[in-house]
Design a protein around this motif. Structure first.
Motif, PDB file in Angstrom:
ATOM      1  N   GLU A 189      -4.752   8.411   0.888  1.00  0.00           N
ATOM      2  CA  GLU A 189      -5.633   7.269   1.166  1.00  0.00           C
ATOM      3  C   GLU A 189      -4.839   5.968   1.288  1.00  0.00           C
ATOM      4  OE1 GLU A 189      -9.481   9.214  -1.038  1.00  0.00           O
ATOM      5  OE2 GLU A 189      -8.613   7.381  -1.896  1.00  0.00           O
ATOM      6  N   PHE A 190      -3.894   5.783   0.385  1.00  0.00           N
ATOM      7  CA  PHE A 190      -3.049   4.586   0.464  1.00  0.00           C
ATOM      8  C   PHE A 190      -2.249   4.572   1.761  1.00  0.00           C
ATOM      9  CE2 PHE A 190      -3.260   4.258  -4.359  1.00  0.00           C
ATOM     10  CZ  PHE A 190      -4.036   3.105  -4.327  1.00  0.00           C
TER      11      PHE A 190
ATOM     12  N   ALA B 245       0.840  -1.207   0.000  1.00  0.00           N
ATOM     13  CA  ALA B 245       0.000   0.000   0.000  1.00  0.00           C
ATOM     14  C   ALA B 245       0.870   1.251   0.000  1.00  0.00           C
ATOM     15  CB  ALA B 245      -0.926  -0.010   1.213  1.00  0.00           C
TER      16      ALA B 245
ATOM     17  N   THR C 173      -3.202   1.368   8.732  1.00  0.00           N
ATOM     18  CA  THR C 173      -4.163   0.455   9.360  1.00  0.00           C
ATOM     19  C   THR C 173      -3.679  -0.992   9.258  1.00  0.00           C
ATOM     20  OG1 THR C 173      -5.822   1.996   8.565  1.00  0.00           O
ATOM     21  CG2 THR C 173      -6.628  -0.080   9.453  1.00  0.00           C
ATOM     22  N   LEU C 174      -3.164  -1.360   8.086  1.00  0.00           N
ATOM     23  CA  LEU C 174      -2.656  -2.732   7.899  1.00  0.00           C
ATOM     24  C   LEU C 174      -1.496  -3.027   8.845  1.00  0.00           C
ATOM     25  CD1 LEU C 174      -2.811  -2.841   3.999  1.00  0.00           C
ATOM     26  CD2 LEU C 174      -4.035  -4.394   5.537  1.00  0.00           C
TER      27      LEU C 174
ATOM     28  N   GLN D  54      -4.364   3.342   4.470  1.00  0.00           N
ATOM     29  CA  GLN D  54      -4.481   1.876   4.410  1.00  0.00           C
ATOM     30  C   GLN D  54      -3.228   1.203   4.954  1.00  0.00           C
ATOM     31  OE1 GLN D  54      -5.392   0.625   0.388  1.00  0.00           O
ATOM     32  NE2 GLN D  54      -7.102   2.074   0.254  1.00  0.00           N
TER      33      GLN D  54
END
Lengths: 300, 209, 134
Positions: free
Chosen positions: A99-100, A81, A106-107, A103
Motif C-alpha cells: 500500500e505504501f 512513503a 502515485t505521489l 502511495q
C-alpha cells in the motif's frame, strides 16, 4: 563418457516431462487494472522498481533538475512513503508495504506531472505535423488526378478549393508557431480529402497491368522474381530442410537454379536480354520445383 | 555412430527438452530425489516431439512460457494468456493462428477506431488494386476495404506507398526484407507464406500465354 | 539411488544444462507470440526489465490506427523514443494508460515483464534481414 551423456539426457528428459506449468496463474483473467497480490517476492520486486522510479528514472531526473519546489517536495513525500514501505517490508507486513508503495508511486507521478509540460516535445509535434501534411498533399494530388480522369466537374472543384484553403491556413498558423491550431486545420483538410476521394473512387477496381517498356526492364523484373523465390526457400523451407533427404533434394534444385542464373547474368552482360529472360525463367522454375519438392505447393 | 554425431544428437535433445521444460530449471534437486523412471521410457516421451511441425500445444503459450516474458516476475502471471483470448476467435494457419480480418468482419472482436469514442466508425474505402504478375502465379488483389477497417490513409500514404498508378515498384524480395507490404505483413499482419491471400485472382486462360 | 561418480556427473550436467538453458533462452524466439514487440532501448540500462508490448492483446481492443496515428507511434520497431516520464505525463502509452481509457501504470511489472538481455525487436515472425527491422 557415454554414461555421462546418458545421465545428462535422463535428467533432461525427466525435467522436460515433469516441468510444472503454472496453469492457475496463466489462465487467470486479468481484471483492469491487474492487481499484484502482496506476496513477498512481488513486493520485493516492486520495492526495487519504485526505488528506481524515485531515484533514477527519466521522471526523477526531470523533477530533480526542475528547481520546482512543489514537485521536489512531492518527490520527498514519495520517498517518505517508500521508507515506510521498506519498514513494513522488514516487519513482514507485505500488504501494508504494498500500500505504501502504491502511495509512493502515485505521489511520484504527481511530482513528474508538475514539472512536465504535459505536451509532446515540439520536435515530435513538428515531425508528426510534417508527416500528416505529406499525406494531405499526396492525397490532394490524387484527388486532382481522379477528378480529371472522371471529369467530375464543379462539385469536386469546390471541395478541392475548400481543402486547399484549409491547408494554406494551416501553413500560415504553423509559421506563426501556432502548431496546435495548424494541426487542427490540417486534420480537417485530411478528413475532407479522404471523403472526396472515397466519393469518387469507392467501388472501383484499378488494374496495374504488366507491361515492360524494354527487354532490360523485363530482365530486371525476372531478376527480382528469381531473388524472391530464392528468399522464399529460406522462409518456407527452413524447418523442413532439417530433414536430410528433403535438404538434399532442395539443394539439388537450388544448385541447378544458381547455375542457370549465372548463365542468364552472363547473357544479360552481353546485352542479350531476351535469352537472359528465358534462362532466368528456367532458373526460377527450378526454385519453384525445390519448394514443391519439400511439400509446399506454391503456384508458379 | 561417431562421437561427433552423438554429441550433436544430445545437443538437439537438450534443446528439445529445454523447450518443453523451461520452467523446470530450478528443480534439479527434486529431479535427483524423484528420478526413478527407467531411462528408455523417459526418452520415449521426448522422442514423440516432431521437430518438423510445432504442435498446437506449443502455440499461443501463456506469457510465463513464451520465451520472452520473465517467468520469475510476478507481473508476468497477471497477463492474459493468448490461448485463452483466442479461444473463441476464427482460426488461421499462420501468425497468431487467428484470422483477424474475419474476426473483425464477423464481430468476434470490436476494436475501437477512436481512442475515446467507442461508437466512431472507420471510413471504409472500397477500392481494389489488381497487380498483374508473370507466370501462372495468380494476380495480386489489394483490397483497400479490409485495410481501411484497421488503418487510416496516412498510415501508408505516402510513407510506404504513393497513391498513384505506376509509382510503386513492389517486389516480393522487398516485402520479404520488411519493406512495402512487408512493413506489416510478416510482422503483425498475416505472413507472406500465405501466398494465396494476396495472389488471389486466377488468370484467365488467354492471359496465361 | 545414484552412485557417487554418477552424482558428480549429475552436477556437471546440471551446470552444462544451466548454461545451455540461458543460451537458448537468450537466443531463441521459439514461442513468442506473433508480433510481440520487445522494447529495450533504455529499460535495462536503467535497471528495469525490458518492456513487452503485445500487438494481439491491443488489436482485440483497438484498431491499428489508434496507436499508429492518434498516439503517433511510428510503424517501425525501435523508431519511437519513449521514456517513463513521457508515459506518466500522458504521452505515448500514457495517452491510454492513465486510469481513464486503460489502467494506469503503477504496477511496473505488467509492462516491464521481459527476460533480461532481450534485444529490441518485433518477435515471432519470419526473420527479415532488411531495414524493415529498424
Amino acid at each position: 563418457m557415454t554414461r555421462w551423456f546418458m545421465i545428462l539426457f535422463a535428467v533432461l528428459a525427466f525435467l522436460s516431462v515433469s516441468a510444472p506449468v503454472p496453469k492457475a496463474f496463466a489462465e487467470e483473467e486479468p481484471k483492469a487494472p491487474p492487481v499484484l497480490k502482496p506476496k513477498k517476492a512481488g513486493v520485493e520486486s516492486r520495492l526495487e522498481n519504485v526505488k528506481r522510479l524515485l531515484e533514477v528514472s527519466s521522471g526523477a531526473d526531470r523533477v530533480k533538475a526542475s528547481g520546482n519546489a512543489d514537485a521536489i517536495a512531492k518527490r520527498e513525500e514519495a520517498i517518505a512513503a517508500m521508507v515506510l514501505a521498506e519498514e513494513s517490508f522488514k516487519s513482514k507486513d507485505y500488504k501494508e508495504s504494498n500500500e505504501f508503495l502504491g502511495q509512493a508511486t502515485t505521489l511520484m507521478f504527481e511530482a513528474v506531472r508538475m514539472v512536465g509540460t504535459g505536451n509532446v516535445s515540439k520536435e515530435k509535434k513538428l515531425d508528426d505535423y510534417n508527416r500528416r501534411a505529406a499525406s494531405v498533399n499526396i492525397l490532394l494530388e490524387a484527388l486532382e488526378r481522379i477528378s480529371t480522369e472522371k471529369k467530375s466537374g464543379r462539385e469536386v472543384e469546390t471541395q478541392k478549393d475548400a481543402i486547399e484553403a484549409k491547408v494554406a491556413l494551416s501553413k500560415t498558423l504553423l509559421e506563426e508557431e501556432k502548431i496546435e491550431e495548424a494541426r487542427r486545420e490540417l486534420d480537417e483538410a485530411y478528413e475532407l480529402v479522404k471523403v472526396s476521394i472515397e466519393e469518387l473512387r469507392g467501388g472501383d477496381t484499378l488494374i496495374r497491368s504488366l507491361e515492360f517498356a524494354t527487354k532490360e526492364e523485363e530482365y530486371d523484373y525476372e531478376i527480382d522474381r528469381n531473388d524472391t523465390h530464392r528468399m522464399l526457400i529460406d522462409v518456407l523451407l527452413k524447418e523442413k530442410r532439417k530433414t536430410e533427404s528433403i535438404d538434399n533434394m532442395v539443394s539439388k534444385f537450388v544448385t541447378q537454379s544458381e547455375s542457370l542464373r549465372k548463365e542468364a547474368e552472363a547473357q544479360a552482360a552481353k546485352g542479350d536480354y531476351e535469352t537472359a529472360i528465358a534462362t532466368l525463367d528456367r532458373s526460377t522454375k527450378e526454385l519453384v520445383r525445390a519448394i514443391r519438392s519439400a511439400g509446399v505447393y506454391i503456384p508458379g | 555412430m561417431s562421437m561427433k554425431m552423438r554429441a550433436l544428437r544430445i545437443m538437439l535433445m537438450i534443446m528439445l527438452a529445454t523447450l518443453y521444460g523451461l520452467s523446470g530449471v530450478g528443480d534439479l534437486a527434486r529431479a535427483e530425489a524423484e528420478d526413478s523412471t527407467p531411462q528408455i521410457q523417459r526418452a520415449a516421451k521426448v522422442n514423440t516431439f516432431n521437430r518438423l511441425l510445432k504442435p498446437p500445444s506449443e502455440r499461443n503459450l501463456p506469457p510465463a512460457e513464451d520465451g520472452i516474458h520473465d517467468p520469475t516476475s510476478e507481473g508476468t502471471y497477471l497477463l492474459q494468456s493468448p490461448r485463452e483470448a483466442f479461444d473463441s476467435l476464427p482460426k488461421s494457419n499462420s501468425g497468431n493462428r487467428v484470422d483477424w480480418v474475419k474476426a473483425l468482419e464477423e464481430k468476434y472482436i470490436e476494436p475501437r477506431f477512436d481512442r475515446f469514442d467507442p461508437e466512431k466508425k472507420p471510413m471504409v474505402f472500397d477500392l481494389n488494386i489488381v497487380r498483374e504478375v508473370k507466370g501462372s502465379m495468380p494476380d495480386v488483389v489489394y483490397p483497400h476495404k479490409q485495410h481501411t477497417e484497421w488503418l487510416d490513409c496516412s498510415n501508408c500514404h505516402p510513407a510506404i506507398f504513393i497513391p498513384q498508378k505506376g509509382a510503386n515498384q513492389i517486389s516480393m524480395a522487398s516485402i520479404l526484407m520488411g519493406e512495402m507490404c512487408g512493413v506489416c505483413h510478416g510482422k503483425v499482419a498475416f505472413p507472406v507464406s500465405e501466398c494465396r491471400k494476396c495472389h488471389s485472382q486466377n488468370k484467365t486462360a488467354e492471359a496465361k500465354n | 539411488m545414484l552412485t557417487n561418480p554418477e552424482k558428480k556427473h549429475l552436477i556437471a550436467s546440471s551446470v552444462l544444462f544451466g548454461i545451455l538453458s540461458v543460451w537458448l533462452v537468450l537466443s531463441s524466439p521459439v514461442a513468442a507470440e506473433y508480433a510481440d514487440v520487445v522494447l529495450n532501448k533504455r529499460a535495462e540500462k536503467e535497471g528495469m526489465r525490458p518492456v513487452i508490448f503485445s500487438h494481439w492483446f491491443h488489436r482485440i481492443r483497438f484498431r491499428c490506427k489508434v496507436c499508429h496515428s492518434e498516439l503517433a507511434f511510428k510503424m517501425r520497431a525501435g523508431a519511437n523514443e519513449v521514456t517513463m516520464a513521457d508515459i506518466i505525463e500522458g504521452r505515448f502509452c500514457g495517452m491510454c494508460h492513465n486510469g481513464e481509457v486503460a489502467w494506469s501504470v503503477e504496477n511496473c511489472d505488467l509492462c516491464h515483464s521481459g527476460k533480461p538481455g532481450l534485444e529490441s525487436q518485433i518477435k515471432g515472425s519470419h526473420e527479415t534481414g532488411g531495414p524493415g527491422i529498424w
